[in-house]
Design an enzyme around this catalytic site. Structure first.
Site, PDB file in Angstrom:
ATOM      1  N   HIS A  82    -113.531 -12.279 -65.962  1.00  0.00           N
ATOM      2  CA  HIS A  82    -114.205 -12.353 -64.664  1.00  0.00           C
ATOM      3  C   HIS A  82    -113.496 -13.364 -63.787  1.00  0.00           C
ATOM      4  CE1 HIS A  82    -117.453 -12.196 -61.745  1.00  0.00           C
ATOM      5  NE2 HIS A  82    -117.266 -13.496 -61.607  1.00  0.00           N
ATOM      6  N   ASP A 161    -130.704 -10.192 -61.011  1.00  0.00           N
ATOM      7  CA  ASP A 161    -129.649 -10.847 -60.237  1.00  0.00           C
ATOM      8  C   ASP A 161    -129.443 -10.150 -58.893  1.00  0.00           C
ATOM      9  OD1 ASP A 161    -127.400 -12.724 -59.858  1.00  0.00           O
ATOM     10  OD2 ASP A 161    -126.263 -10.857 -59.818  1.00  0.00           O
ATOM     11  N   ARG A 168    -130.982 -15.285 -52.244  1.00  0.00           N
ATOM     12  CA  ARG A 168    -130.214 -16.530 -52.088  1.00  0.00           C
ATOM     13  C   ARG A 168    -129.294 -16.446 -50.881  1.00  0.00           C
ATOM     14  NH1 ARG A 168    -127.030 -16.554 -57.206  1.00  0.00           N
ATOM     15  NH2 ARG A 168    -126.042 -18.379 -56.341  1.00  0.00           N
ATOM     16  N   SER A 183    -125.972 -16.346 -62.549  1.00  0.00           N
ATOM     17  CA  SER A 183    -125.782 -15.041 -61.906  1.00  0.00           C
ATOM     18  C   SER A 183    -124.563 -14.325 -62.505  1.00  0.00           C
ATOM     19  CB  SER A 183    -125.616 -15.262 -60.393  1.00  0.00           C
ATOM     20  OG  SER A 183    -125.053 -14.149 -59.767  1.00  0.00           O
ATOM     21  N   LYS A 187    -124.503 -11.064 -65.795  1.00  0.00           N
ATOM     22  CA  LYS A 187    -123.837  -9.757 -65.709  1.00  0.00           C
ATOM     23  C   LYS A 187    -122.821  -9.597 -66.832  1.00  0.00           C
ATOM     24  CE  LYS A 187    -123.343 -10.858 -61.399  1.00  0.00           C
ATOM     25  NZ  LYS A 187    -123.296 -11.120 -59.975  1.00  0.00           N
TER      26      LYS A 187
HETATM   27  N1  URA Z   1    -120.799 -14.334 -57.710  1.00  0.00           N
HETATM   28  C1  URA Z   1    -121.922 -13.933 -58.354  1.00  0.00           C
HETATM   29  O1  URA Z   1    -121.913 -12.911 -59.022  1.00  0.00           O
HETATM   30  N2  URA Z   1    -123.036 -14.685 -58.225  1.00  0.00           N
HETATM   31  C2  URA Z   1    -123.091 -15.831 -57.507  1.00  0.00           C
HETATM   32  O2  URA Z   1    -124.123 -16.470 -57.461  1.00  0.00           O
HETATM   33  C3  URA Z   1    -121.916 -16.229 -56.846  1.00  0.00           C
HETATM   34  C4  URA Z   1    -120.775 -15.459 -56.973  1.00  0.00           C
END
Ligand code: URA
Length: 433
Positions: A82, A161, A168, A183, A187
């Site tokens: 990621h 999320d 947010r 967050s 994932k």
């Molecule tokens: N990328 C994400 O997936 N979540 C966040 O909170 C910030 C960047």
């Protein structure tokens, strides 16, 4: 239990346990906890922070709010990667095939980019026919047969999320390390891989502007993953300057293919090799030096390019893209951006370069906007290069002629040209495991 009391507890800097966090997250997803309550709690987290225990609990609670991918039908170690995102970041297109060509399975669920340039899915979809909307079964079959599949995250993955991020985004609560880490990692955990390499970017084109913040975020995410039983490592890498020489979907695919042929820009190739070596190492392929050699060999032998071609073909794309540059969409209009002064490029505002590419059509201002696959920027000069007046700094590409002027002005403002040649800096800052 009442949401009111949990918000009040966090406001006072006290810690919530797993049951309390589950109450908030489940309640938020099913509508029992109102948006304004969740926003108030997120703001309390911004001010009071969370303990590592709470961050781990929040991540698991969010990950379990939807479907958890079961990748047990894929034999051997599955490694995911990621990137926290940046300008010209096309690393997945190179390192995925490199790693997969060496027998390590890459089951990659990606998102789309918001702002700046497109995400990995947008880049791949610039290849005619390429499909990223796949059933779980098709996704797993492709990973088993090709070694790699890149697919879009379904709406069933981590609904908590999706809802919390949207909240947010409009309540000034994005920039909290516990919320960002949970967050991203929710994932990753829901995507089901055994090992995860994180590429945390820092600099003018990154979310994390300082190395200290990037290292803190990397450390928290590594810890979350380890607590969940994953093999984890993170690299903190440079995003003060766009990565490689292209920004924009089809242009970046072209550059990724060139890199897989061993003809990529030095900075981009170096970062890809480092990331690929670390993924291989997480998968147990050897120590750092051995894995670096393996990654280099995958490129020089052509094995990685072959794997990329197979992935493209299996996902419905035109694999002649490997040899025929005209397969990719090309912009109708181009414009050379000229240097207004002589000297050295002392600094580049990487985020501004991303915004210039977005103005050309390469990225999205709003989630529902479509990207133009052919739009973007080819950089000719980057930080540290010497320039004469009138030299071409970059070439803009778009199919909407009226977008050129604003993008030209935006890009010019990103270059600081002066008498000082800046010191050469490394592209890899730190390693956290
Ligand atoms: N990328 C994400 O997936 N979540 C966040 O909170 C910030 C960047």
């Amino acid at each position: 239990m009442r949401a009111y009391d949990l918000i009040d507890k966090k406001k006072k800097g006290e810690y919530l346990d797993r049951e309390e966090i589950d109450f908030l997250i489940h309640g938020f997803v099913n509508g029992d906890v109102a948006d304004y309550q969740m926003a108030a709690w997120a703001m309390a987290v911004c001010f009071q922070g969370m303990s590592m225990e709470e961050i781990g609990d929040l991540t698991l609670s969010m990950a379990e709010s939807g479907e958890m991918m079961d990748l047990s039908a894929i034999e051997s170690c599955k490694v995911d990667k990621h990137s926290t995102g940046g300008v010209g970041d096309k690393t997945t297109l190179v390192i995925g095939p490199v790693v997969a060509s060496l027998g390590v399975k890459v089951a990659k669920m990606s998102g789309r980019g918001l702002g700046h340039t497109g995400g990995t899915l947008d880049k791949l979809e610039s290849i005619p026919g390429f499909r990223t909307a796949l059933s779980d079964r098709a996704f797993i079959d492709i990973v088993n047969s090709v070694g790699i599949c890149v697919a879009g995250q379904t709406k069933r993955l981590v609904p908590a999320d999706q809802k919390l991020y949207a909240l947010r985004d409009v309540t000034a609560t994005v920039d909290s390390i516990p919320l960002i880490a949970s967050s991203i990692m929710s994932k990753k955990l829901a995507s089901g891989s055994d090992a995860i390499l994180l590429d945390v970017k820092t600099g003018s084109g990154a979310f994390m502007k300082t190395r200290e913040e990037a290292e803190e975020l990397a450390g928290v995410m590594v810890e979350i993953g380890k607590r969940a039983g994953k093999r984890m490592a993170a690299l903190v890498t440079d995003m003060d300057v766009p990565l490689g020489m292209t920004i924009g979907n089809a242009l970046e695919v072209r550059e990724a293919i060139d890199t897989l042929k061993g003809q990529g820009p030095e900075d981009f190739t170096g970062v890809c090799l480092e990331l690929a070596a670390n993924m291989l190492s997480l998968a147990g392929k050897g120590n750092a030096e051995q894995c670096m050699e393996l990654a280099k060999e995958a490129i020089t032998s052509g094995k990685a390019l072959e794997t990329f071609a197979r992935m493209v073909k299996t996902q419905g794309g035109d694999e002649t893209v490997i040899s025929d540059p005209f397969v990719l969409p090309a912009a109708r209009y181009t414009l050379e951006v000229k240097a207004p002064a002589a000297g050295y490029v002392e600094h580049m505002d990487a985020q501004g370069c991303g915004i210039a590419a977005m103005l050309l059509g390469a990225g999205r201002e709003k989630k529902e906007d479509a990207v133009q696959p052919d739009a973007g920027i080819v950089l000719h000069k980057k930080t540290g290069d010497s320039v004469e007046i009138g030299d071409t700094l970059a070439v803009l590409h778009t199919s909407c002629e009226e977008r050129l002027r604003a993008a030209n002005d935006r890009l010019l403002a990103c270059y600081r040209i002066g008498p000082v040649c800046p010191p050469v800096s490394s592209h890899i800052f730190s390693y956290i495991s």
